[in-house]
Design a protein around this motif. Sequence first.
Motif, PDB file in Angstrom:
ATOM      1  N   GLY A 216      53.642  62.946  25.710  1.00  0.00           N
ATOM      2  CA  GLY A 216      53.762  63.111  24.271  1.00  0.00           C
ATOM      3  C   GLY A 216      53.702  61.747  23.623  1.00  0.00           C
ATOM      4  N   THR A 217      52.604  61.433  22.948  1.00  0.00           N
ATOM      5  CA  THR A 217      52.424  60.081  22.416  1.00  0.00           C
ATOM      6  C   THR A 217      51.220  60.080  21.483  1.00  0.00           C
ATOM      7  OG1 THR A 217      52.147  57.780  23.042  1.00  0.00           O
ATOM      8  CG2 THR A 217      50.930  59.379  24.306  1.00  0.00           C
ATOM      9  N   SER A 218      50.896  58.905  20.907  1.00  0.00           N
ATOM     10  CA  SER A 218      49.709  58.786  20.059  1.00  0.00           C
ATOM     11  C   SER A 218      48.886  57.590  20.536  1.00  0.00           C
ATOM     12  CB  SER A 218      50.099  58.618  18.586  1.00  0.00           C
ATOM     13  OG  SER A 218      50.904  57.474  18.393  1.00  0.00           O
ATOM     14  N   PHE A 219      47.579  57.769  20.576  1.00  0.00           N
ATOM     15  CA  PHE A 219      46.712  56.735  21.113  1.00  0.00           C
ATOM     16  C   PHE A 219      45.276  57.005  20.657  1.00  0.00           C
ATOM     17  CE2 PHE A 219      47.056  60.242  23.977  1.00  0.00           C
ATOM     18  CZ  PHE A 219      45.777  60.482  24.433  1.00  0.00           C
ATOM     19  N   ARG A 220      44.435  55.983  20.784  1.00  0.00           N
ATOM     20  CA  ARG A 220      43.023  56.110  20.423  1.00  0.00           C
ATOM     21  C   ARG A 220      42.161  55.817  21.636  1.00  0.00           C
ATOM     22  NH1 ARG A 220      39.695  52.032  18.716  1.00  0.00           N
ATOM     23  NH2 ARG A 220      41.426  50.746  17.982  1.00  0.00           N
ATOM     24  N   ILE A 221      41.107  56.615  21.800  1.00  0.00           N
ATOM     25  CA  ILE A 221      40.127  56.391  22.860  1.00  0.00           C
ATOM     26  C   ILE A 221      38.756  56.241  22.219  1.00  0.00           C
ATOM     27  CG2 ILE A 221      38.977  57.336  24.900  1.00  0.00           C
ATOM     28  CD1 ILE A 221      41.495  58.810  25.590  1.00  0.00           C
ATOM     29  N   THR A 236      52.003  54.800  20.031  1.00  0.00           N
ATOM     30  CA  THR A 236      53.389  55.130  20.390  1.00  0.00           C
ATOM     31  C   THR A 236      53.404  55.751  21.784  1.00  0.00           C
ATOM     32  OG1 THR A 236      53.273  57.356  19.412  1.00  0.00           O
ATOM     33  CG2 THR A 236      54.002  55.562  17.971  1.00  0.00           C
ATOM     34  N   GLY A 237      54.568  55.646  22.451  1.00  0.00           N
ATOM     35  CA  GLY A 237      54.722  56.264  23.761  1.00  0.00           C
ATOM     36  C   GLY A 237      54.076  55.449  24.875  1.00  0.00           C
ATOM     37  N   ILE A 238      53.830  56.124  25.999  1.00  0.00           N
ATOM     38  CA  ILE A 238      53.252  55.498  27.190  1.00  0.00           C
ATOM     39  C   ILE A 238      52.093  56.358  27.682  1.00  0.00           C
ATOM     40  CG2 ILE A 238      53.682  54.718  29.552  1.00  0.00           C
ATOM     41  CD1 ILE A 238      56.611  54.451  28.857  1.00  0.00           C
ATOM     42  N   VAL A 239      51.005  55.722  28.055  1.00  0.00           N
ATOM     43  CA  VAL A 239      49.883  56.439  28.661  1.00  0.00           C
ATOM     44  C   VAL A 239      49.530  55.779  29.986  1.00  0.00           C
ATOM     45  CG1 VAL A 239      48.991  56.975  26.365  1.00  0.00           C
ATOM     46  CG2 VAL A 239      47.974  55.113  27.668  1.00  0.00           C
ATOM     47  N   LYS A 240      48.887  56.547  30.863  1.00  0.00           N
ATOM     48  CA  LYS A 240      48.412  56.037  32.136  1.00  0.00           C
ATOM     49  C   LYS A 240      46.915  56.328  32.240  1.00  0.00           C
ATOM     50  CE  LYS A 240      52.845  56.599  34.518  1.00  0.00           C
ATOM     51  NZ  LYS A 240      53.561  57.236  35.661  1.00  0.00           N
ATOM     52  N   VAL A 241      46.159  55.304  32.594  1.00  0.00           N
ATOM     53  CA  VAL A 241      44.699  55.422  32.632  1.00  0.00           C
ATOM     54  C   VAL A 241      44.206  55.137  34.044  1.00  0.00           C
ATOM     55  CG1 VAL A 241      42.525  54.685  31.602  1.00  0.00           C
ATOM     56  CG2 VAL A 241      44.630  54.599  30.252  1.00  0.00           C
ATOM     57  N   ARG A 242      43.295  55.951  34.503  1.00  0.00           N
ATOM     58  CA  ARG A 242      42.674  55.743  35.818  1.00  0.00           C
ATOM     59  C   ARG A 242      41.190  56.059  35.699  1.00  0.00           C
ATOM     60  NH1 ARG A 242      41.410  60.683  37.893  1.00  0.00           N
ATOM     61  NH2 ARG A 242      42.699  62.472  37.298  1.00  0.00           N
ATOM     62  N   SER A 243      40.433  55.673  36.726  1.00  0.00           N
ATOM     63  CA  SER A 243      39.009  55.980  36.728  1.00  0.00           C
ATOM     64  C   SER A 243      38.792  57.421  37.189  1.00  0.00           C
ATOM     65  CB  SER A 243      38.255  55.016  37.646  1.00  0.00           C
ATOM     66  OG  SER A 243      38.760  55.109  38.971  1.00  0.00           O
ATOM     67  N   ASN A 244      37.720  58.008  36.707  1.00  0.00           N
ATOM     68  CA  ASN A 244      37.391  59.374  37.085  1.00  0.00           C
ATOM     69  C   ASN A 244      37.034  59.435  38.566  1.00  0.00           C
ATOM     70  OD1 ASN A 244      36.049  61.961  37.366  1.00  0.00           O
ATOM     71  ND2 ASN A 244      35.930  61.988  35.139  1.00  0.00           N
ATOM     72  N   GLN A 245      37.533  60.424  39.254  1.00  0.00           N
ATOM     73  CA  GLN A 245      37.289  60.542  40.692  1.00  0.00           C
ATOM     74  C   GLN A 245      35.837  60.867  41.013  1.00  0.00           C
ATOM     75  OE1 GLN A 245      40.145  63.494  41.900  1.00  0.00           O
ATOM     76  NE2 GLN A 245      41.869  62.062  41.888  1.00  0.00           N
ATOM     77  N   ALA A 256      49.251  51.488  33.408  1.00  0.00           N
ATOM     78  CA  ALA A 256      50.177  52.008  32.403  1.00  0.00           C
ATOM     79  C   ALA A 256      50.125  51.135  31.156  1.00  0.00           C
ATOM     80  CB  ALA A 256      51.595  52.049  32.961  1.00  0.00           C
ATOM     81  N   LEU A 257      50.096  51.778  29.995  1.00  0.00           N
ATOM     82  CA  LEU A 257      50.027  51.062  28.727  1.00  0.00           C
ATOM     83  C   LEU A 257      51.209  51.449  27.838  1.00  0.00           C
ATOM     84  CD1 LEU A 257      46.231  51.536  27.855  1.00  0.00           C
ATOM     85  CD2 LEU A 257      47.315  49.548  28.933  1.00  0.00           C
ATOM     86  N   LEU A 258      51.822  50.444  27.226  1.00  0.00           N
ATOM     87  CA  LEU A 258      52.927  50.627  26.291  1.00  0.00           C
ATOM     88  C   LEU A 258      52.391  50.547  24.859  1.00  0.00           C
ATOM     89  CD1 LEU A 258      55.553  48.328  28.061  1.00  0.00           C
ATOM     90  CD2 LEU A 258      55.336  50.817  28.235  1.00  0.00           C
ATOM     91  N   PRO A 259      53.239  50.829  23.854  1.00  0.00           N
ATOM     92  CA  PRO A 259      52.778  50.725  22.459  1.00  0.00           C
ATOM     93  C   PRO A 259      52.180  49.357  22.139  1.00  0.00           C
ATOM     94  CG  PRO A 259      54.876  51.853  22.545  1.00  0.00           C
ATOM     95  CD  PRO A 259      54.608  51.363  23.935  1.00  0.00           C
ATOM     96  N   THR A 271      35.708  47.872  36.265  1.00  0.00           N
ATOM     97  CA  THR A 271      36.996  47.180  36.284  1.00  0.00           C
ATOM     98  C   THR A 271      37.799  47.489  35.029  1.00  0.00           C
ATOM     99  OG1 THR A 271      36.022  45.203  35.273  1.00  0.00           O
ATOM    100  CG2 THR A 271      36.114  45.288  37.681  1.00  0.00           C
ATOM    101  N   PHE A 272      39.138  47.391  35.168  1.00  0.00           N
ATOM    102  CA  PHE A 272      40.065  47.583  34.064  1.00  0.00           C
ATOM    103  C   PHE A 272      40.577  46.224  33.585  1.00  0.00           C
ATOM    104  CE2 PHE A 272      40.542  51.671  36.322  1.00  0.00           C
ATOM    105  CZ  PHE A 272      40.339  52.547  35.261  1.00  0.00           C
ATOM    106  N   ASN A 273      40.503  45.986  32.285  1.00  0.00           N
ATOM    107  CA  ASN A 273      41.076  44.783  31.690  1.00  0.00           C
ATOM    108  C   ASN A 273      42.201  45.199  30.750  1.00  0.00           C
ATOM    109  OD1 ASN A 273      39.176  43.183  33.007  1.00  0.00           O
ATOM    110  ND2 ASN A 273      37.735  43.237  31.298  1.00  0.00           N
ATOM    111  N   LYS A 274      43.436  44.925  31.158  1.00  0.00           N
ATOM    112  CA  LYS A 274      44.590  45.293  30.350  1.00  0.00           C
ATOM    113  C   LYS A 274      44.844  44.216  29.297  1.00  0.00           C
ATOM    114  CE  LYS A 274      49.449  46.707  30.712  1.00  0.00           C
ATOM    115  NZ  LYS A 274      50.564  47.011  31.638  1.00  0.00           N
ATOM    116  N   ILE A 275      45.093  44.645  28.066  1.00  0.00           N
ATOM    117  CA  ILE A 275      45.319  43.730  26.955  1.00  0.00           C
ATOM    118  C   ILE A 275      46.732  43.955  26.431  1.00  0.00           C
ATOM    119  CG2 ILE A 275      44.511  43.028  24.663  1.00  0.00           C
ATOM    120  CD1 ILE A 275      41.785  44.363  25.523  1.00  0.00           C
ATOM    121  N   THR A 276      47.627  43.034  26.722  1.00  0.00           N
ATOM    122  CA  THR A 276      49.033  43.200  26.352  1.00  0.00           C
ATOM    123  C   THR A 276      49.322  42.782  24.923  1.00  0.00           C
ATOM    124  OG1 THR A 276      49.534  41.024  27.288  1.00  0.00           O
ATOM    125  CG2 THR A 276      49.814  42.933  28.734  1.00  0.00           C
ATOM    126  N   ASP A 277      48.455  41.974  24.336  1.00  0.00           N
ATOM    127  CA  ASP A 277      48.621  41.545  22.948  1.00  0.00           C
ATOM    128  C   ASP A 277      47.303  41.796  22.221  1.00  0.00           C
ATOM    129  OD1 ASP A 277      49.167  40.443  20.507  1.00  0.00           O
ATOM    130  OD2 ASP A 277      49.736  38.462  21.267  1.00  0.00           O
TER     131      ASP A 277
END
Length: 372
Positions: A216-221, A236-245, A256-259, A271-277
Amino acid sequence: MRQRNNYTEIEDFLADTSFQLWVRSKDDQQGWEEWTLENPKRAKLVEEARLWLLAMKVSDDNLSQTAIETALESTWMKIDNKEVVEKTTQRPVAKLWQNYWLRGVASVLLFGLLSSLIYNNYFISKNPIINYDELINENAEGLVEQTNNSNKPQIITLSDGSSVLLQPNSKLSYPKIFVGNERKVYLSGEGFFEISKNPKKPFFVFANEIVTKVVGTSFRIKAYANEQNIEVLVRTGIVKVRSNQLIRNSKDQEVALLPNQALRFVRQNLTFNKITDITQDESIAHTVSSNIEQLSFEFTDIPVSQIFKTIEQAYLVNIDFPREKLKDCHLTTSLSDQPLPEKLKIICKSIGNDSNYVMNGNQIIILSNGCN
């Protein structure tokens, strides 16, 4: 400038820094264009030198197999023809292909073209882009497809109370009613999701090569088929992202991504590039422009008319309500982590007097006899 009047070989031009500047950046301080047009024979030699110089820096990422093969064939034909001419005329002077430096350049170019051919035919074929249609075909249950062909976002309400703000040139497929212990939808393009909380039934968004899991959260894809990257941004909330099998050679990785954090999936190398800021990433920060991601939904003793106005701005909807009956209504409430239908329910419940709402696409009607 007078020295160039004596240029007779392509390497003469390639060694001239002002010529390089003109070809690569269109900076013609030395009048190369005018000088070239003065003599047709000179123009031919200049054009050959220009093509050589451009070839030295060309990117081969977008070359097709046909273009590569044509370029290779043309290059070798020119080399063979030149060798025949030189043997026939028995000219003693060193020509273009006898210059070891240019031989090296040509070798590098040919190697690059061959590398591109091998990469496109082998590696790319092993890691194809997973598109929206493939995902739909893999899904056995019947789906409803909503396509936004307009020039403004459209709101979609799902059976569980979740809402999706679907951007233009985007489409979403989803079941009429979520059954089983999972909720799955399929996105092509861009959408802002606000998911109704249900820990027993996690929510999955399949967007080409990635899968986003939430409770339960809000996010944009942002996942357009013709773009190089896929992006996920959490509000808002937390989401988890993975590659399609379905992707071959993909790593079994979950991020895992935070707000106010984001993720960029690079299609070229999976590849995944996480952006914390997100404020430090110019591309991400530039896209955080929609009202729904910027407006606050925390209200303290605010007129209900202003709350409706905020919702209209955020979701680009029209709300019709009895202004005279609700002119003295003020509310204190938090609607930050709620889908649009839940926001409307909370407002109507707070107003009281059997207040309710009717929603038809982007048009919302509030039915009320006034505040409690």
